[in-house]
Motif scaffolding. Structure first.
Motif, PDB file in Angstrom:
ATOM      1  N   SER A   1       0.833  -1.214   0.000  1.00 23.69           N
ATOM      2  CA  SER A   1       0.000   0.000   0.000  1.00 23.69           C
ATOM      3  C   SER A   1       0.862   1.257   0.000  1.00 23.69           C
ATOM      4  O   SER A   1       0.538   2.235  -0.681  1.00 23.69           O
ATOM      5  N   HIS A   2       1.961   1.234   0.736  1.00 25.77           N
ATOM      6  CA  HIS A   2       2.877   2.386   0.739  1.00 25.77           C
ATOM      7  C   HIS A   2       3.526   2.563  -0.635  1.00 25.77           C
ATOM      8  O   HIS A   2       3.628   3.690  -1.129  1.00 25.77           O
ATOM      9  N   ALA A   3       3.933   1.458  -1.246  1.00 25.14           N
ATOM     10  CA  ALA A   3       4.568   1.540  -2.573  1.00 25.14           C
ATOM     11  C   ALA A   3       3.586   2.086  -3.612  1.00 25.14           C
ATOM     12  O   ALA A   3       3.949   2.946  -4.431  1.00 25.14           O
ATOM     13  N   ILE A   4       2.351   1.601  -3.573  1.00 19.96           N
ATOM     14  CA  ILE A   4       1.334   2.065  -4.526  1.00 19.96           C
ATOM     15  C   ILE A   4       1.057   3.552  -4.306  1.00 19.96           C
ATOM     16  O   ILE A   4       0.994   4.332  -5.268  1.00 19.96           O
ATOM     17  N   THR A   5       0.911   3.941  -3.050  1.00 19.24           N
ATOM     18  CA  THR A   5       0.654   5.353  -2.740  1.00 19.24           C
ATOM     19  C   THR A   5       1.819   6.221  -3.196  1.00 19.24           C
ATOM     20  O   THR A   5       1.605   7.302  -3.768  1.00 19.24           O
ATOM     21  N   ASP A   6       3.048   5.770  -2.984  1.00 20.01           N
ATOM     22  CA  ASP A   6       4.227   6.526  -3.432  1.00 20.01           C
ATOM     23  C   ASP A   6       4.204   6.740  -4.943  1.00 20.01           C
ATOM     24  O   ASP A   6       4.516   7.835  -5.426  1.00 20.01           O
ATOM     25  N   VAL A   7       3.841   5.702  -5.686  1.00 23.70           N
ATOM     26  CA  VAL A   7       3.773   5.822  -7.148  1.00 23.70           C
ATOM     27  C   VAL A   7       2.700   6.836  -7.544  1.00 23.70           C
ATOM     28  O   VAL A   7       2.917   7.683  -8.415  1.00 23.70           O
ATOM     29  N   LEU A   8       1.550   6.753  -6.885  1.00 28.06           N
ATOM     30  CA  LEU A   8       0.472   7.695  -7.198  1.00 28.06           C
ATOM     31  C   LEU A   8       0.864   9.128  -6.875  1.00 28.06           C
ATOM     32  O   LEU A   8       0.607  10.047  -7.663  1.00 28.06           O
ATOM     33  N   VAL A   9       1.515   9.339  -5.743  1.00 26.24           N
ATOM     34  CA  VAL A   9       1.939  10.682  -5.343  1.00 26.24           C
ATOM     35  C   VAL A   9       2.958  11.251  -6.328  1.00 26.24           C
ATOM     36  O   VAL A   9       2.915  12.440  -6.669  1.00 26.24           O
TER      37      VAL A   9
ATOM     38  N   SER B   1       3.190  10.618  -9.453  1.00 24.82           N
ATOM     39  CA  SER B   1       2.635  10.770 -10.800  1.00 24.82           C
ATOM     40  C   SER B   1       2.037  12.161 -10.992  1.00 24.82           C
ATOM     41  O   SER B   1       1.270  12.645 -10.161  1.00 24.82           O
ATOM     42  N   GLU B   2       2.391  12.770 -12.099  1.00 20.56           N
ATOM     43  CA  GLU B   2       1.840  14.085 -12.418  1.00 20.56           C
ATOM     44  C   GLU B   2       0.399  13.975 -12.907  1.00 20.56           C
ATOM     45  O   GLU B   2      -0.325  14.965 -12.948  1.00 20.56           O
ATOM     46  N   ASP B   3      -0.026  12.764 -13.271  1.00 18.46           N
ATOM     47  CA  ASP B   3      -1.367  12.546 -13.799  1.00 18.46           C
ATOM     48  C   ASP B   3      -2.417  12.316 -12.718  1.00 18.46           C
ATOM     49  O   ASP B   3      -3.602  12.201 -13.015  1.00 18.46           O
ATOM     50  N   VAL B   4      -1.988  12.247 -11.470  1.00 21.75           N
ATOM     51  CA  VAL B   4      -2.900  11.961 -10.362  1.00 21.75           C
ATOM     52  C   VAL B   4      -2.978  13.166  -9.443  1.00 21.75           C
ATOM     53  O   VAL B   4      -1.963  13.718  -9.027  1.00 21.75           O
ATOM     54  N   GLU B   5      -4.215  13.552  -9.149  1.00 20.93           N
ATOM     55  CA  GLU B   5      -4.431  14.652  -8.222  1.00 20.93           C
ATOM     56  C   GLU B   5      -5.219  14.106  -7.032  1.00 20.93           C
ATOM     57  O   GLU B   5      -6.270  13.496  -7.200  1.00 20.93           O
ATOM     58  N   PHE B   6      -4.713  14.309  -5.832  1.00 19.89           N
ATOM     59  CA  PHE B   6      -5.371  13.804  -4.632  1.00 19.89           C
ATOM     60  C   PHE B   6      -6.439  14.768  -4.139  1.00 19.89           C
ATOM     61  O   PHE B   6      -6.216  15.976  -4.106  1.00 19.89           O
ATOM     62  N   VAL B   7      -7.589  14.202  -3.771  1.00 17.61           N
ATOM     63  CA  VAL B   7      -8.620  14.998  -3.115  1.00 17.61           C
ATOM     64  C   VAL B   7      -8.717  14.585  -1.643  1.00 17.61           C
ATOM     65  O   VAL B   7      -9.429  15.210  -0.874  1.00 17.61           O
ATOM     66  N   GLU B   8      -8.008  13.544  -1.287  1.00 15.33           N
ATOM     67  CA  GLU B   8      -7.933  13.062   0.095  1.00 15.33           C
ATOM     68  C   GLU B   8      -6.467  13.094   0.525  1.00 15.33           C
ATOM     69  O   GLU B   8      -5.569  13.163  -0.312  1.00 15.33           O
ATOM     70  N   ASP B   9      -6.253  12.985   1.831  1.00 14.82           N
ATOM     71  CA  ASP B   9      -4.872  12.969   2.307  1.00 14.82           C
ATOM     72  C   ASP B   9      -4.226  11.616   1.988  1.00 14.82           C
ATOM     73  O   ASP B   9      -4.902  10.626   1.724  1.00 14.82           O
ATOM     74  N   ARG B  10      -2.927  11.604   2.024  1.00 16.11           N
ATOM     75  CA  ARG B  10      -2.130  10.433   1.654  1.00 16.11           C
ATOM     76  C   ARG B  10      -2.499   9.190   2.477  1.00 16.11           C
ATOM     77  O   ARG B  10      -2.606   8.101   1.945  1.00 16.11           O
ATOM     78  N   ASP B  11      -2.723   9.348   3.780  1.00 20.28           N
ATOM     79  CA  ASP B  11      -3.033   8.203   4.633  1.00 20.28           C
ATOM     80  C   ASP B  11      -4.398   7.596   4.283  1.00 20.28           C
ATOM     81  O   ASP B  11      -4.562   6.381   4.306  1.00 20.28           O
ATOM     82  N   THR B  12      -5.367   8.437   3.943  1.00 20.25           N
ATOM     83  CA  THR B  12      -6.681   7.937   3.536  1.00 20.25           C
ATOM     84  C   THR B  12      -6.551   7.115   2.251  1.00 20.25           C
ATOM     85  O   THR B  12      -7.163   6.046   2.128  1.00 20.25           O
ATOM     86  N   ILE B  13      -5.754   7.583   1.322  1.00 15.19           N
ATOM     87  CA  ILE B  13      -5.513   6.859   0.069  1.00 15.19           C
ATOM     88  C   ILE B  13      -4.842   5.521   0.361  1.00 15.19           C
ATOM     89  O   ILE B  13      -5.230   4.479  -0.173  1.00 15.19           O
ATOM     90  N   ARG B  14      -3.853   5.533   1.237  1.00 13.50           N
ATOM     91  CA  ARG B  14      -3.149   4.294   1.581  1.00 13.50           C
ATOM     92  C   ARG B  14      -4.093   3.297   2.246  1.00 13.50           C
ATOM     93  O   ARG B  14      -4.083   2.116   1.932  1.00 13.50           O
TER      94      ARG B  14
END
Length: 97
Positions: free
Chosen positions: A12-20, A22-35
């Motif tokens: 989950s940490h590795a996937i979240t790191d990749v998403l963070v 990426s310039e193509d991904v914009e978070f609407v939630e905080d990183r921990d919620t995504i993880r």
């Protein structure tokens, strides 16, 4: 496939790191919620995979002729039935070599 909680957390940490990163991904939630959501999705997928595994093993054991686990015939049947179950679920299964 069974994963320990530690391995699921690392994934989950590795996937979240990749998403963070990426310039193509914009978070609407905080990183921990995504993880945490990633962990939940991984656990659900692993449960589904376990159910498929159980169903495939039932099919093999219901053969007229006893097929011993670990034999070449068992492996062939397992791959065949696994692919069928995945297709039934709408997932295209690409077997590993």
């Amino acid at each position: 496939m069974r994963l320990t909680r530690e391995k699921t957390m690392r994934l989950s940490h590795a996937i979240t790191d990749v998403l963070v990163s990426s310039e193509d991904v914009e978070f609407v939630e905080d990183r921990d919620t995504i993880r945490q959501k990633t962990v939940q999705i991984l656990q659900e997928l692993l449960k589904e995979e376990e159910a498929v595994d159980t169903e495939v093993r039932k099919k093999i054991s219901s053969q007229k002729k006893e097929v011993l686990e670990g034999s070449e015939e068992w492996d062939v049947l397992y791959r065949k039935y696994y692919a069928e179950e995945m297709r039934r679920m709408g997932v295209v299964h690409v077997p590993s070599s």
